[in-house]
Scaffold this motif. Structure first.
Motif, PDB file in Angstrom:
ATOM      1  N   ASP A 344       0.842  -1.196   0.000  1.00  0.00           N
ATOM      2  CA  ASP A 344       0.000   0.000   0.000  1.00  0.00           C
ATOM      3  C   ASP A 344       0.879   1.249   0.000  1.00  0.00           C
ATOM      4  N   LEU A 345       0.413   2.277  -0.697  1.00  0.00           N
ATOM      5  CA  LEU A 345       1.157   3.530  -0.785  1.00  0.00           C
ATOM      6  C   LEU A 345       0.395   4.658  -0.111  1.00  0.00           C
ATOM      7  N   HIS A 368       6.139  12.800  -2.439  1.00  0.00           N
ATOM      8  CA  HIS A 368       5.531  12.319  -1.202  1.00  0.00           C
ATOM      9  C   HIS A 368       5.095  10.861  -1.299  1.00  0.00           C
ATOM     10  N   TYR A 369       5.034  10.314  -2.507  1.00  0.00           N
ATOM     11  CA  TYR A 369       4.505   8.976  -2.672  1.00  0.00           C
ATOM     12  C   TYR A 369       5.495   7.958  -2.110  1.00  0.00           C
ATOM     13  N   GLY A 370       4.982   6.924  -1.513  1.00  0.00           N
ATOM     14  CA  GLY A 370       5.826   5.880  -0.953  1.00  0.00           C
ATOM     15  C   GLY A 370       5.005   4.922  -0.126  1.00  0.00           C
ATOM     16  N   VAL A 371       5.682   3.951   0.450  1.00  0.00           N
ATOM     17  CA  VAL A 371       5.001   2.872   1.156  1.00  0.00           C
ATOM     18  C   VAL A 371       4.316   3.383   2.415  1.00  0.00           C
ATOM     19  N   ARG A 372       3.103   2.929   2.608  1.00  0.00           N
ATOM     20  CA  ARG A 372       2.351   3.213   3.827  1.00  0.00           C
ATOM     21  C   ARG A 372       2.753   2.195   4.893  1.00  0.00           C
ATOM     22  N   THR A 373       3.011   2.657   6.096  1.00  0.00           N
ATOM     23  CA  THR A 373       3.361   1.764   7.203  1.00  0.00           C
ATOM     24  C   THR A 373       2.531   2.124   8.432  1.00  0.00           C
ATOM     25  N   ASP A 374       2.625   1.269   9.429  1.00  0.00           N
ATOM     26  CA  ASP A 374       2.088   1.635  10.732  1.00  0.00           C
ATOM     27  C   ASP A 374       3.166   2.394  11.499  1.00  0.00           C
ATOM     28  N   LEU A 396       9.769   4.949   1.804  1.00  0.00           N
ATOM     29  CA  LEU A 396       8.658   5.351   2.657  1.00  0.00           C
ATOM     30  C   LEU A 396       7.916   6.544   2.059  1.00  0.00           C
ATOM     31  N   GLY A 397       6.644   6.662   2.361  1.00  0.00           N
ATOM     32  CA  GLY A 397       5.853   7.785   1.893  1.00  0.00           C
ATOM     33  C   GLY A 397       5.610   8.816   2.976  1.00  0.00           C
ATOM     34  N   GLY A 398       4.975   9.928   2.564  1.00  0.00           N
ATOM     35  CA  GLY A 398       4.564  10.939   3.521  1.00  0.00           C
ATOM     36  C   GLY A 398       5.488  12.122   3.662  1.00  0.00           C
ATOM     37  N   PHE A 399       6.499  12.238   2.816  1.00  0.00           N
ATOM     38  CA  PHE A 399       7.427  13.357   2.930  1.00  0.00           C
ATOM     39  C   PHE A 399       8.134  13.588   1.602  1.00  0.00           C
ATOM     40  N   ASP A 400       8.657  14.801   1.436  1.00  0.00           N
ATOM     41  CA  ASP A 400       9.429  15.173   0.257  1.00  0.00           C
ATOM     42  C   ASP A 400      10.869  15.397   0.711  1.00  0.00           C
ATOM     43  N   PRO A 401      11.775  14.449   0.461  1.00  0.00           N
ATOM     44  CA  PRO A 401      13.139  14.571   0.982  1.00  0.00           C
ATOM     45  C   PRO A 401      13.904  15.750   0.410  1.00  0.00           C
ATOM     46  N   VAL A 402      13.562  16.173  -0.812  1.00  0.00           N
ATOM     47  CA  VAL A 402      14.275  17.287  -1.435  1.00  0.00           C
ATOM     48  C   VAL A 402      13.794  18.615  -0.869  1.00  0.00           C
TER      49      VAL A 402
END
Length: 427
Positions: A344-345, A368-374, A396-402
């Protein structure tokens, strides 16, 4: 073949996770499809340079609560402020203990690193020989600089770097001189522009005789300056050649990372991989995952191109395959997906027009796209956590590293976090 832990990906996150589980007494194998993004990095690790709303961050510990408010899916927010800072501080010692010569700390706050164009970016940890501004004054530690490059080397121009250094206000343009060094010892490489790159130059200049030749050419030019700045073309195996050159010419020598591939990034990768192998790890270089089997909700085994029908089994797996650049995420006409297990992303709409911003200079939604985790960084499949599949790094998802300037920090913090979970410890 069976191991306690199998790590998929040998970038910064994969190597650190592997080293940590070995330290905890577990057997570990790395499956490494090819060169990681670490080879193309500057050799500096950022922790948090900006908040999502664009606010600059000078000290990450002071900004993590605001980050969690603005980006609740960020890995730091999932882990919590206290745990994130604890892991970040451990990462500093972890890397130094394994042979990386680094300056910086979370306690000291971000320091400004000089880029190949002479601009500055906030950095948490950087190679000790790299040029940066004094974190207290925002200026260079020296007034008079010699910026020297090697004739024919296209990845860093001394004149461009000099003018941009002056534009930062770190020193005056009149206090910076430029020079181009001929160095006949490099003539064989110079005939082929594709070979005249930082890593190949370092293989030559690191030899004592060639280093002495470089010192002899630099010494007369360095008599009336406080420091010498070179492209990062020294130090293939360690930063000792830079220190040796500094002793030979009598003034400090600092380097500026060049365009990729990065000598410093490749050196860091090599040091960590060699330590992983010395500690008893197994690395399957040039291999890629081609299939897998489930045992109920858990991942039972993977198959790889090199081992064909021979499965690789483990109690725990770490997914550290990186983002789009490293192939951990792939995109098609209508969907983005996690490449190996179709996990899941977070935030991956089917409307392709929503993936990008109109201007290339704006933050890009797809970052921001990436794997959804708990909250424990276990990957999710169809809304359910996979008990033994742990996710670390830029996949991992939820952030923009750049945009946020946090890629290195996320890789290190999440790698230690998932390794701790596998080991059943937080230390």
């Amino acid at each position: 073949m069976r191991y306690d832990v199998i790590v998929i990906g040998a970038g910064l996150a994969g190597l650190v996770a592997g080293l940590r589980v070995l330290e905890g007494g577990r057997s570990c194998a790395l499956v490494n499809a090819g060169q990681s993004a670490l080879h193309f990095s500057s050799g500096a690790f950022d922790f948090l340079g900006h908040l999502p709303d664009g606010t600059p961050v000078s000290r990450a510990p002071d900004a993590l609560e605001a980050l969690a408010d603005q980006a609740p899916d960020h890995p730091y927010a999932l882990l919590g402020r206290q745990r994130t800072l604890e892991l970040g501080q451990r990462a500093e010692a972890f890397l130094r203990d394994r042979g990386l010569a680094l300056d910086g700390s979370l306690a000291a706050g971000n320091r400004l690193r000089i880029t190949p164009l002479g601009t500055t970016v906030p950095t948490w940890l950087g190679a000790s020989e790299a040029l940066g501004l004094d974190p207290a004054t925002g200026a260079l530690p020296w007034k008079r600089l010699l910026v020297a490059t090697v004739e024919g080397f296209l990845d860093l121009g001394a004149d461009v770097l000099s003018s941009h250094l002056a534009a930062t206000g770190a020193t005056t343009e009149a206090a910076i001189r430029s020079a181009s060094l001929r160095l006949p010892v490099l003539d064989r490489l110079r005939t082929n522009p594709s070979e005249f790159r930082s890593v190949n130059i370092a293989r030559v200049l690191d030899h004592p005789e060639a280093l002495a030749t470089l010192a002899a050419e630099l010494a007369p030019l360095a008599r009336d300056v406080d420091a010498v700045v070179l492209p990062a073309c020294l130090g293939f195996r360690s930063n000792e050649p830079v220190a040796t050159l500094s002793r030979q010419i009598g003034v400090p020598v600092r380097v500026v990372p060049t365009l990729p591939p990065s000598l410093i990034g490749a050196r860091f990768s090599r040091i960590l991989l060699n330590r992983f192998l010395a500690d008893g790890g197994v690395c399957m270089n040039g291999d890629r995952v081609t299939g897998h089997d489930w045992n109920g909700p858990s991942l039972a085994r993977i198959y790889t191109a090199s081992h064909e029908d021979i499965p690789l089994e483990a109690d725990d797996f770490v997914l550290a395959t990186g983002s789009f650049f490293s192939g951990g995420l792939t995109s098609g006409p209508h969907a983005v997906r996690e490449t190996l297990f179709d996990l899941d992303l977070r935030e991956a709409p089917q409307d392709r027009a929503a993936w990008t911003s109109a201007s290339v200079f704006d933050p890009q939604p797809y970052m921001h796209y990436g794997v959804r985790t708990d909250a424990t960084l276990r990957g999710q499949l169809n809304g359910n956590p996979v008990p033994n599949l742990h996710v670390a790094g830029l996949v991992l998802g939820g952030f923009d590293p750049v945009h946020l300037g946090c890629g290195g920090g996320v890789a290190l913090v999440t790698a230690l976090a998932v390794a701790d979970r596998i080991l059943g410890t937080k230390g």
